[in-house]
Design an enzyme around this catalytic site. Structure first.
Site, PDB file in Angstrom:
ATOM      1  N   TYR A 129     -31.405  48.646  -7.610  1.00  0.00           N
ATOM      2  CA  TYR A 129     -30.378  48.152  -8.529  1.00  0.00           C
ATOM      3  C   TYR A 129     -29.109  47.876  -7.711  1.00  0.00           C
ATOM      4  O   TYR A 129     -28.684  48.720  -6.903  1.00  0.00           O
ATOM      5  CB  TYR A 129     -30.116  49.203  -9.611  1.00  0.00           C
ATOM      6  CG  TYR A 129     -28.969  48.851 -10.523  1.00  0.00           C
ATOM      7  CD1 TYR A 129     -29.097  47.828 -11.447  1.00  0.00           C
ATOM      8  CD2 TYR A 129     -27.761  49.528 -10.458  1.00  0.00           C
ATOM      9  CE1 TYR A 129     -28.041  47.493 -12.277  1.00  0.00           C
ATOM     10  CE2 TYR A 129     -26.706  49.200 -11.286  1.00  0.00           C
ATOM     11  CZ  TYR A 129     -26.859  48.178 -12.194  1.00  0.00           C
ATOM     12  OH  TYR A 129     -25.811  47.844 -13.009  1.00  0.00           O
ATOM     13  N   ASP A 179     -35.186  56.760 -10.086  1.00  0.00           N
ATOM     14  CA  ASP A 179     -34.456  56.061 -11.145  1.00  0.00           C
ATOM     15  C   ASP A 179     -35.507  55.517 -12.114  1.00  0.00           C
ATOM     16  O   ASP A 179     -36.231  54.571 -11.796  1.00  0.00           O
ATOM     17  CB  ASP A 179     -33.609  54.940 -10.528  1.00  0.00           C
ATOM     18  CG  ASP A 179     -32.749  54.220 -11.563  1.00  0.00           C
ATOM     19  OD1 ASP A 179     -33.141  54.189 -12.750  1.00  0.00           O
ATOM     20  OD2 ASP A 179     -31.697  53.676 -11.181  1.00  0.00           O
ATOM     21  N   ARG A 219     -15.313  69.065 -21.888  1.00  0.00           N
ATOM     22  CA  ARG A 219     -15.853  68.561 -20.614  1.00  0.00           C
ATOM     23  C   ARG A 219     -17.004  69.458 -20.166  1.00  0.00           C
ATOM     24  O   ARG A 219     -17.983  69.012 -19.597  1.00  0.00           O
ATOM     25  CB  ARG A 219     -14.762  68.478 -19.537  1.00  0.00           C
ATOM     26  CG  ARG A 219     -15.335  68.156 -18.159  1.00  0.00           C
ATOM     27  CD  ARG A 219     -14.336  67.587 -17.152  1.00  0.00           C
ATOM     28  NE  ARG A 219     -12.995  68.135 -17.245  1.00  0.00           N
ATOM     29  CZ  ARG A 219     -12.644  69.365 -16.858  1.00  0.00           C
ATOM     30  NH1 ARG A 219     -13.536  70.190 -16.344  1.00  0.00           N
ATOM     31  NH2 ARG A 219     -11.398  69.768 -16.994  1.00  0.00           N
ATOM     32  N   LYS A 251     -29.675  51.238 -21.083  1.00  0.00           N
ATOM     33  CA  LYS A 251     -30.761  50.265 -21.220  1.00  0.00           C
ATOM     34  C   LYS A 251     -31.719  50.688 -22.343  1.00  0.00           C
ATOM     35  O   LYS A 251     -31.309  50.760 -23.487  1.00  0.00           O
ATOM     36  CB  LYS A 251     -31.448  50.101 -19.865  1.00  0.00           C
ATOM     37  CG  LYS A 251     -30.480  49.996 -18.669  1.00  0.00           C
ATOM     38  CD  LYS A 251     -29.599  48.768 -18.731  1.00  0.00           C
ATOM     39  CE  LYS A 251     -28.455  48.779 -17.724  1.00  0.00           C
ATOM     40  NZ  LYS A 251     -28.766  49.101 -16.354  1.00  0.00           N
TER      41      LYS A 251
HETATM   42  C1  LIG Z   1     -28.082  49.530 -15.226  1.00  0.00           C
HETATM   43  C2  LIG Z   1     -28.761  50.334 -14.185  1.00  0.00           C
HETATM   44  C3  LIG Z   1     -28.081  51.348 -13.499  1.00  0.00           C
HETATM   45  C4  LIG Z   1     -26.609  51.645 -13.747  1.00  0.00           C
HETATM   46  O1  LIG Z   1     -26.397  52.122 -15.022  1.00  0.00           O
HETATM   47  P1  LIG Z   1     -24.991  51.902 -15.840  1.00  0.00           P
HETATM   48  O2  LIG Z   1     -25.277  52.571 -17.122  1.00  0.00           O
HETATM   49  O3  LIG Z   1     -24.778  50.437 -15.934  1.00  0.00           O
HETATM   50  O4  LIG Z   1     -23.928  52.563 -15.032  1.00  0.00           O
HETATM   51  C5  LIG Z   1     -28.792  52.087 -12.571  1.00  0.00           C
HETATM   52  N1  LIG Z   1     -30.093  51.835 -12.308  1.00  0.00           N
HETATM   53  C6  LIG Z   1     -30.766  50.856 -12.946  1.00  0.00           C
HETATM   54  C7  LIG Z   1     -32.198  50.624 -12.610  1.00  0.00           C
HETATM   55  C8  LIG Z   1     -30.129  50.070 -13.893  1.00  0.00           C
HETATM   56  O5  LIG Z   1     -30.803  49.092 -14.502  1.00  0.00           O
END
Ligand SMILES: *Cc1c(COP(=O)(O)O)cnc(C)c1O
Length: 382
Positions: free
Chosen positions: A98, A170, A46, A195
């Site tokens: 998001y 983000d 961890r 993504k």
């Molecule tokens: C998918 C996404 C998230 C969340 O990510 P996860 O891996 O699904 O927890 C946060 N911000 C954006 C812009 C996203 O597309």
């Protein structure tokens, strides 16, 4: 090293013992110690894991940062950043966030005494009216989801610096291939690795990258204390996927450009949202802070109903109906009932996410096949 080389080599060295060119999967929970407290820097997975360290280093280099931290999901990474806050603190956020981030802020952190202001940041000056001595963080998402608005990161960071407020960006949609928020003045970059970074729709993971040592120490403490860390097998998949990030992004972007052009000329389509289009309201800002315009685009229909959107979505053959984005395969979605269903309808419409809006994550298939599928699906409205 150029970006296309760094994605392959940064942080990655052949295994010392065997020469293995790929990073070994250290599938272990613990490490043997020579004497109590006497060890090789690894005590418990961890806290430290050699496979995870390689990805953390790689991501830090790609974002032009110093410290990288990986989490079990993008939401876990965002959650870790929000855990830096205390009751009474205030956060100013991009309005069309998001959906999951919006939910985490309004349904979890609001109840813990943290106040969030959601606002249209197209005009960065709007932020100054909301700043007060409790404001601790500005949260930016750009390009936004699903409207593909572009926020001027430099401008927001200037306002933040002036008021001693931290800025988190983000960077999931743009990836470090197209946009480097730390270079533009941001303090923290977060990612849903799920993504584009992993890119093959087979992993859920998140990350934080930053330069500030004190802030990094706090986030390392949160990562280890709260424990939302990814496992080494998933990390291996990301280490493999990220090697092609640059060439994938080139194809995502050029395919998206072709689809945007086709949609602009379609009789059935009303608005097309893609920052690479010259008449996009923030095209100039996108041009100044991004290398290319990304693989995400949205559009609305002339006959603006959910029924019509559903008709089109049903007729895509190659493009699959699914949540998520950034994988090699093209996906379509209906923000109003899918990714943004947790946003109250009035608020959603006010944000500009109309009932007929369709969001596309343009994959890296041959552009001819993607264009044919879009054309075929839209023809159902003729
Ligand atoms: C998918 C996404 C998230 C969340 O990510 P996860 O891996 O699904 O927890 C946060 N911000 C954006 C812009 C996203 O597309």
């Amino acid at each position: 090293m150029k970006f296309g080389t760094r994605v392959i080599h940064a942080g990655v060295t052949p295994d010392l013992q065997t020469g293995a060119i790929m990073t070994p999967i250290y599938q272990t929970s613990t490490y043997v110690q020579d004497a109590p407290g006497k060890h090789k820097g690894y005590e418990y997975s961890r806290s430290q894991n050699p496979t995870r360290e390689v990805l953390e280093k790689n991501l830090a280099v790609l974002e032009n940062g110093i410290y990288g931290l990986c989490f079990s999901s993008g939401m876990a990474a965002i959650d870790a950043v929000l855990k830096l806050l205390k009751p009474g603190d205030e956060v100013i956020c991009t309005r069309d966030l998001y959906g999951g981030t919006y939910r985490l802020m309004t349904r979890i952190y609001c109840g813990l005494g943290i106040k969030f202001h959601f606002l249209n940041m197209n005009d960065a000056e709007n932020i100054e009216h909301l700043v007060n001595h409790n404001t601790k963080l500005i949260w930016i998402e750009t390009p936004t989801n699903p409207l593909l608005n572009i926020i001027d990161i430099r401008k927001v960071c200037d306002i933040a610096k002036h008021n001693e407020i931290k800025v988190a960006v983000d960077n999931t949609f743009a990836t470090p291939c197209l946009q480097l928020p730390l270079d533009l003045g941001a303090d923290i970059v977060v990612h849903s690795i799920t993504k584009y970074l992993s890119g093959h729709s087979d992993v859920i993971m998140g990350a934080i990258v930053l330069n500030d040592e004190e802030l990094a120490d706090q986030l390392f403490f949160i990562q280890n204390s709260c424990g939302a860390i990814p496992g080494p097998q998933d990390i291996f998949l990301v280490l493999r996927g990220i090697k092609t990030l640059e060439i994938r992004m080139e194809r995502h972007c050029s395919n998206a450009r072709s689809v945007a052009k086709m949609l602009k000329n379609s009789r059935a389509v009303d608005q097309v949202f893609w920052p690479g289009i010259k008449d996009h309201p923030n095209h100039r800002v996108a041009e100044s802070q991004m290398k290319n315009y990304g693989g995400m685009l949205s559009f609305t229909l002339k006959e603006n109903t959910q029924i019509n959107a559903f008709k089109v979505l049903r007729h895509f053959k190659l493009i699959s109906l699914a949540e998520s984005l950034g994988g090699v395969e093209s996906l379509c979605g209906h923000p109003a009932t899918m990714s943004h269903a947790s946003i109250p309808k009035d608020e959603r419409l006010q944000m500009g996410i109309s009932d007929s809006m369709i969001r596309l994550s343009i994959g890296i298939e041959d552009p001819t096949d993607i264009l044919e599928d879009v054309d075929m699906a839209l023809s159902v409205l003729d």
